[in-house]
Each structure stands twice: as structure tokens, then as C-alpha cells.
Write a protein that holds these residues in place. Structure first.
Motif, PDB file in Angstrom:
ATOM      1  N   TYR A   1      -0.149  -4.646  -6.822  1.00 46.76           N
ATOM      2  CA  TYR A   1      -1.543  -4.325  -7.154  1.00 46.76           C
ATOM      3  C   TYR A   1      -2.462  -5.539  -7.027  1.00 46.76           C
ATOM      4  CZ  TYR A   1      -0.495   0.431  -8.487  1.00 46.76           C
ATOM      5  OH  TYR A   1      -0.141   1.751  -8.444  1.00 46.76           O
TER       6      TYR A   1
ATOM      7  N   LYS B   1       0.828  -1.200   0.000  1.00 46.16           N
ATOM      8  CA  LYS B   1       0.000   0.000   0.000  1.00 46.16           C
ATOM      9  C   LYS B   1       0.867   1.257   0.000  1.00 46.16           C
ATOM     10  CE  LYS B   1      -2.447   2.540   3.558  1.00 46.16           C
ATOM     11  NZ  LYS B   1      -1.864   3.747   3.198  1.00 46.16           N
ATOM     12  N   LEU B   2       1.907   1.263   0.828  1.00 47.55           N
ATOM     13  CA  LEU B   2       2.795   2.427   0.896  1.00 47.55           C
ATOM     14  C   LEU B   2       3.468   2.666  -0.453  1.00 47.55           C
ATOM     15  CD1 LEU B   2       4.444   1.841   4.400  1.00 47.55           C
ATOM     16  CD2 LEU B   2       2.709   3.547   3.794  1.00 47.55           C
ATOM     17  N   ARG B   3       3.825   1.599  -1.146  1.00 42.21           N
ATOM     18  CA  ARG B   3       4.454   1.782  -2.459  1.00 42.21           C
ATOM     19  C   ARG B   3       3.444   2.272  -3.493  1.00 42.21           C
ATOM     20  NH1 ARG B   3       8.278  -2.751  -4.613  1.00 42.21           N
ATOM     21  NH2 ARG B   3       6.488  -4.125  -4.362  1.00 42.21           N
ATOM     22  N   ARG B   4       2.245   1.742  -3.462  1.00 44.22           N
ATOM     23  CA  ARG B   4       1.234   2.183  -4.431  1.00 44.22           C
ATOM     24  C   ARG B   4       0.912   3.662  -4.260  1.00 44.22           C
ATOM     25  NH1 ARG B   4      -1.462  -2.647  -2.742  1.00 44.22           N
ATOM     26  NH2 ARG B   4      -2.933  -1.359  -1.555  1.00 44.22           N
ATOM     27  N   GLU B   5       0.979   4.142  -3.036  1.00 43.09           N
ATOM     28  CA  GLU B   5       0.565   5.508  -2.731  1.00 43.09           C
ATOM     29  C   GLU B   5       1.753   6.440  -2.497  1.00 43.09           C
ATOM     30  OE1 GLU B   5      -1.983   5.080   0.608  1.00 43.09           O
ATOM     31  OE2 GLU B   5      -3.501   3.917  -0.475  1.00 43.09           O
TER      32      GLU B   5
ATOM     33  N   GLU C   1      -7.802   6.458   6.662  1.00 47.43           N
ATOM     34  CA  GLU C   1      -7.767   5.096   7.168  1.00 47.43           C
ATOM     35  C   GLU C   1      -7.792   5.075   8.689  1.00 47.43           C
ATOM     36  OE1 GLU C   1      -5.367   2.392   3.968  1.00 47.43           O
ATOM     37  OE2 GLU C   1      -4.199   3.873   5.074  1.00 47.43           O
TER      38      GLU C   1
ATOM     39  N   ALA D   1      -2.969   6.263   6.487  1.00 48.86           N
ATOM     40  CA  ALA D   1      -3.348   7.622   6.104  1.00 48.86           C
ATOM     41  C   ALA D   1      -4.451   8.115   7.036  1.00 48.86           C
ATOM     42  CB  ALA D   1      -3.814   7.634   4.650  1.00 48.86           C
TER      43      ALA D   1
ATOM     44  N   ALA E   1       4.196   9.254  -2.342  1.00 46.76           N
ATOM     45  CA  ALA E   1       3.947  10.658  -2.686  1.00 46.76           C
ATOM     46  C   ALA E   1       4.959  11.199  -3.684  1.00 46.76           C
ATOM     47  CB  ALA E   1       3.969  11.502  -1.411  1.00 46.76           C
TER      48      ALA E   1
ATOM     49  N   LYS F   1      -0.276  -3.025 -13.527  1.00 48.25           N
ATOM     50  CA  LYS F   1      -1.384  -2.682 -12.624  1.00 48.25           C
ATOM     51  C   LYS F   1      -2.642  -3.464 -13.001  1.00 48.25           C
ATOM     52  CE  LYS F   1      -4.085   1.302 -10.998  1.00 48.25           C
ATOM     53  NZ  LYS F   1      -4.246   2.778 -11.092  1.00 48.25           N
TER      54      LYS F   1
END
Length: 526
Positions: free
Chosen positions: A466, A170-174, A487, A484, A176, A193
Motif C-alpha cells: 500500500y 497492484k494485482l495483490r491489492r485488487e 486502466e 484492468a 478478486a 494499509k
């Protein structure tokens, strides 16, 4: 060459082929029981290897010496055990590990473009990170990304906890600061993806060829025959004639010679099994094992993918070794297994005999193939085995559907325009690199092949990110610092729901809710 990369795998670091791995310890050289699987005398060796600087804390990482050069090198690294777990402390430890590994491994790698260094989620078994795993995981990921780029190495964070794996993805997908897979162009990122999401929905079936096992050091077809040939004697005139045979016929000759010179045909199957039965899987099997697919198919004899699936906590029932197979999570080994050398399909006679029984295996997976997307990995588009398999899959389809049914995707190492034309409307051919130069010499061709193989690993890494279908980090007490704001708000609402008063009349509904709350990581339920 693409830039250095940080991979994430659900695996056992002791079963992963890498150049060096981080062995968590402290200045007193304490080592957890789990790591002793690397060597029965690991503690004694670590104590003997630790210098005065390591013991007084002025050196944070040192290699275990002596060590078998054929084995991944453990780098004992001092993990903080005093409760200090800041980002700077984490980065300091990871950098010490990387520096020590590169100093101890001065020669460039011969099996991939960059060194591959593996590190576990250290500090989670008493090293001080246990109460704030989310923050520690974020710190390790950030440090690894920066250090990979600075030192020109690939790093793989090897996780054993599904909550940590899901949160890391999740951290990698999001991220910044941009996508975590910059080595892939926009087209490949979109495809990775999309395929990952298909896998996450349970609609993908990986189909593995020999190329998947190459990252573990497995031989290709020609190399396997060369290894087998070393086990028998050929006269000079026979050797010349042997070279003129096709590969299937070479295998047939070798089988007969093993029977003549070793006393039985079983010796041939045993020699094949020995040549391909490797102790550690590479990145490709580890990344594919993390995909939540109900079934998988392979032509490989080895057990690398099965081992990787067990380590990824997705064990598979091997078919036809285990029949009847109940439920999902199966692996169909079409060409036999090292577990049963007599089942290995290698010679022309093997193929002819196998063809006569192929309908039974086709029927076994026919319904699955009609409703799932096949992902072909590790095949050459000109490979006769690949053509046979695609023909069989299309034969399993109804006549009308087979004309317009694009049954899957092929991850091809290189651009092959004519092959793409051949397979148009049947398969989506996805090349990971351009065609190698026509005038490339053997050394340049090998370099291009290794680079393309690594591109495949990066593609599978993004797919796995993904495909992750688990959110057990959301309510797990130690991972909240990786969430986040929205979340965290949802987390509070769910925790409030879990604490609501219950009655006998709503027990069945609460049973459903409690199951969902457990899947989200809540451990203490009323």
C-alpha cells in the motif's frame, strides 16, 4: 500457526537470506552472467549437477550439488525458451522448483515456521516472457499462491524492475478472491494499509531496532556478548562474577579484556563488527527498504538495511559517516557502524560518552520528527534503549506539543497490556500476536517468538503493497496484459496524448508532460 504466504520484495535474490532459490536455466544448462555472483564456478557446477532427465526435459528442476549447507541452495529450473508462456507452463515450472527444493531440504527450518523459497521474475532475460511481462507476472503470482498453500511453504517473489514491483503490488491489492494477507486479522490489515499510505505520502520514518536484523541471523544483545566472550579467557572465579553483571557492564569488562589479551581496544570493536556483519539481509530489512521514506533511523551496527536499500533502488546516505548529507534518503546510525568499529556504542562508558553528544544528533533530525510519523520496528517495549530514544524524541518537541503528541507506532511482537498503559497518548502500540503463555517452556517460547516475527514480516509486506507510489507499468509496452479495463482505456488516451503534434510555443508544457509520461513508463517519446 498462520497460513503460508507469498511475499514480494524489491531485492537481489543473491543477497536475501532464504532456504533455496530458483536459478533460471534451460535443458542445455545455460546460465546468465548475473547469477555467477552466487559462485564463480556456478556454470561448471550446474553442468555437473544436471542429470540426463533434466537434459531431456523429463525433469524440470534439480539442485546444484555439492553446495555449502550454510548458503541458500540454488535449484536450477528449466525456463521455457520456445515462446510458450501459458499459465500452465509457468505453474509447472514453479511447482517443479518447490518440489525439488523441499526434497533437497528435508529437515524443518530452525529459524522460521515455514521454509522460505525465493524466485526471481524468471523468463525476462531471454526466456520468452519479455514481450508480455504483465501476463507472466500474473501467472507467477497465481501459481505461487496456490503452491504455497498446497506445500506449506513461504515463497518470496524477488523483483528487480520497479514497473514489475508496482504492478505486482497492484494485482495483490485488487485480488478478486479476497485479500492477499489472510493471516492478518481485520484490525491489522487496516493498520497496515493506513501506515502504508502514510509511507506512500512520504510521511513515515522507520526506526529500526535489533529485531529487524534477527531474520538475517544477527545475534541479539545476549548472543552478541556470548560470541565476544568466546574470544577471551576468563578464570573460573571471574566467570561467575561476570555472569552477575548487567549487560552494559559485561560489555565493558569484555572491552578491557580484549585490550589486555589482544593488545588494543580496537580489537574489541573489530570483534563486534565481525559478529554482526552478515552477508545477507532477511525479509524484514528487504520489505522496509521498499518503503518510500525520506529518512530512516537505526540502532543497529550492521549494513543489512543499507544493502537492502541499494538493492531496492533506494540508496541511502549514512549519517554520521557522510556529513554533510545532502537531500533526502538518509539513514542515521545512532550507535555506530561496522564500517567504523571505533564508533560502535556498546559499553556503559560508550553510552555515557554518547549521551554527552546526543543533542547534536537530536538537532539533526528534530524538524523531521516534528512532521513525520515514526514507525518503531524490532524493539522490545521494556528495552532501555527504546525508552531512551522515545525520551529524546519527546524532548525534541515543544513542551505543549509533547503532552498530546502521539509521535508514532510501535510494531510489538506480543500483547503487553501494562506497557500499552505506560505509553498511552505517546505511542500507538500495535501487537502482532497475543501474549505468550506464562507457563511456556523454552521450546514453546521460541516457537511463539518465531511465529510472531513472521507475522511482522507479513505486516510489513502488506504495508509495502500500500506504500507503492510508482505506476510505471501503465505505459510500459510489456505490462499491458496485467491492466484492468479502465486502466487500458486510460493508457490509450495517454498514448494518444503523447503522439499529439508539438510546437515551439508549447515546449515548456510538453517538457512537464513528457516527464510525467516517462514516470508512467513510456519509453519512446517524440
Amino acid at each position: 500457526m498462520t497460513q503460508p504466504h507469498v511475499f514480494i520484495a524489491m531485492a537481489d535474490i543473491l543477497n536475501l537470506r532464504c532456504d533455496a532459490w530458483l536459478l533460471p536455466t534451460d535443458s542445455r544448462v545455460r546460465i546468465e552472467q548475473h547469477w555467477l555472483k552466487a559462485h564463480p564456478h556456478l556454470r561448471t557446477m550446474a553442468v555437473a549437477s544436471a542429470s540426463g532427465e533434466f537434459r531431456d526435459g523429463s525433469a524440470l528442476a534439480e539442485p546444484i550439488r555439492p553446495w555449502d549447507p550454510a548458503e541458500p541452495l540454488p535449484i536450477m529450473t528449466a525456463v521455457p525458451d520456445d515462446g510458450r508462456w501459458s499459465r500452465a507452463v509457468v505453474a509447472e515450472r514453479v511447482e517443479a522448483f518447490v518440489r525439488s527444493a523441499l526434497t533437497a531440504l528435508p529437515a524443518p527450518p530452525d529459524h522460521r515456521p515455514y521454509r522460505l523459497l525465493a524466485l526471481p521474475f524468471f523468463g525476462t532475460a531471454g526466456g520468452g516472457a519479455g514481450s508480455h511481462l504483465g501476463a507472466a507476472l500474473r501467472a507467477i503470482l497465481d501459481a505461487s499462491t496456490e503452491l504455497a498453500a498446497r506445500f506449506g511453504v513461504d515463497l518470496v517473489l524477488v523483483l528487480r524492475d520497479r514497473s514489475a514491483f508496482s504492478l505486482a503490488q497492484k494485482l495483490r491489492r485488487e485480488a478478486a478472491d479476497g485479500p492477499s494477507w489472510p493471516s492478518l486479522d481485520g484490525r491489522l490489515q487496516e493498520k497496515a494499509k493506513s501506515l502504508g499510505q502514510i509511507a506512500g505520502a512520504g510521511h513515515l520514518v522507520p526506526f529500526l531496532g535489533a529485531g529487524v536484523s534477527v531474520s538475517a541471523g544477527a545475534p541479539n544483545w545476549s548472543q552478541l556478548l556470548g560470541t565476544l566472550r568466546a574470544g577471551i579467557h576468563l578464570k573460573e572465579t571471574e566467570a561467575e562474577a561476570f555472569q552477575g553483571l548487567g549487560l552494559l557492564d559485561q560489555a565493558g569488562v569484555l572491552e578491557q579484556l580484549y585490550a589486555d589479551q589482544h593488545g588494543s581496544r580496537a580489537a574489541f570493536g573489530q570483534a563486534v563488527a565481525k559478529a554482526v556483519d552478515l552477508p545477507r539481509y532477511g525479509l524484514a530489512p528487504a520489505l522496509l527498504a521498499a518503503l518510500p521514506s525520506a529518512g530512516a533511523i537505526t540502532l543497529n551496527y550492521d549494513r543489512l538495511f543499507e544493502t537492502a536499500c541499494n538493492d531496492a533502488q533506494r540508496p541511502r546516505t549514512v549519517i554520521p559517516e557522510n556529513i554533510p548529507a545532502v537531500g533526502n534518503n538518509w539513514l542515521l546510525k545512532l550507535h555506530g557502524s561496522v564500517n567504523q568499529p571505533e564508533t560502535i556504542v556498546l559499553t556503559r562508558d560508550d553510552y555515557l560518552g554518547y549521551n554527552s553528544n546526543r543533542d547534536a544528533l537530536s538537532a539533526l533530525v528534530k524538524a523531521h520528527l516534528l512532521t513525520h510519523h515514526l514507525l518503531f520496528v524490532g524493539f522490545g517495549l521494556a528495552d532501555d534503549h527504546f525508552h531512551e530514544i522515545v525520551h529524546d524524541v519527546r524532548r525534541a518537541l515543544p513542551v505543549d506539543a509533547s503532552k498530546n503528541h502521539q509521535m508514532g507506532t510501535v510494531l510489538s511482537l506480543f500483547q503487553e497490556p501494562l506497557q500499552k498503559l505506560v505509553w498511552a497518548g505517546k505511542l500507538d502500540i500495535l501487537p502482532l500476536a497475543g501474549a505468550p503463555a506464562s507457563d511456556a517452556g523454552p521450546a514453546d517460547a521460541r516457537t511463539a517468538l518465531l511465529a510472531a516475527g513472521r507475522d511482522l514480516e507479513i505486516f510489513l509486506d502488506m504495508m509495502a503493497a500500500y506504500a507503492t507510489d510508482n505506476h510505471s507499468y501503465l505505459l510500459a509496452s510489456a505490462y499491458n496484459q496485467g491492466l484492468a479495463d479502465d486502466e487500458l482505456d486510460l493508457r490509450q488516451q495517454l498514448l494518444a496524448l503523447a503522439g499529439q503534434k508539438r510546437s515551439a510555443g508549447t515546449a515548456e508544457v510538453w517538457g512537464v508532460l513528457d516527464k510525467a509520461l516517462r514516470e508512467l513508463g513510456l519509453e519512446d517519446l517524440p
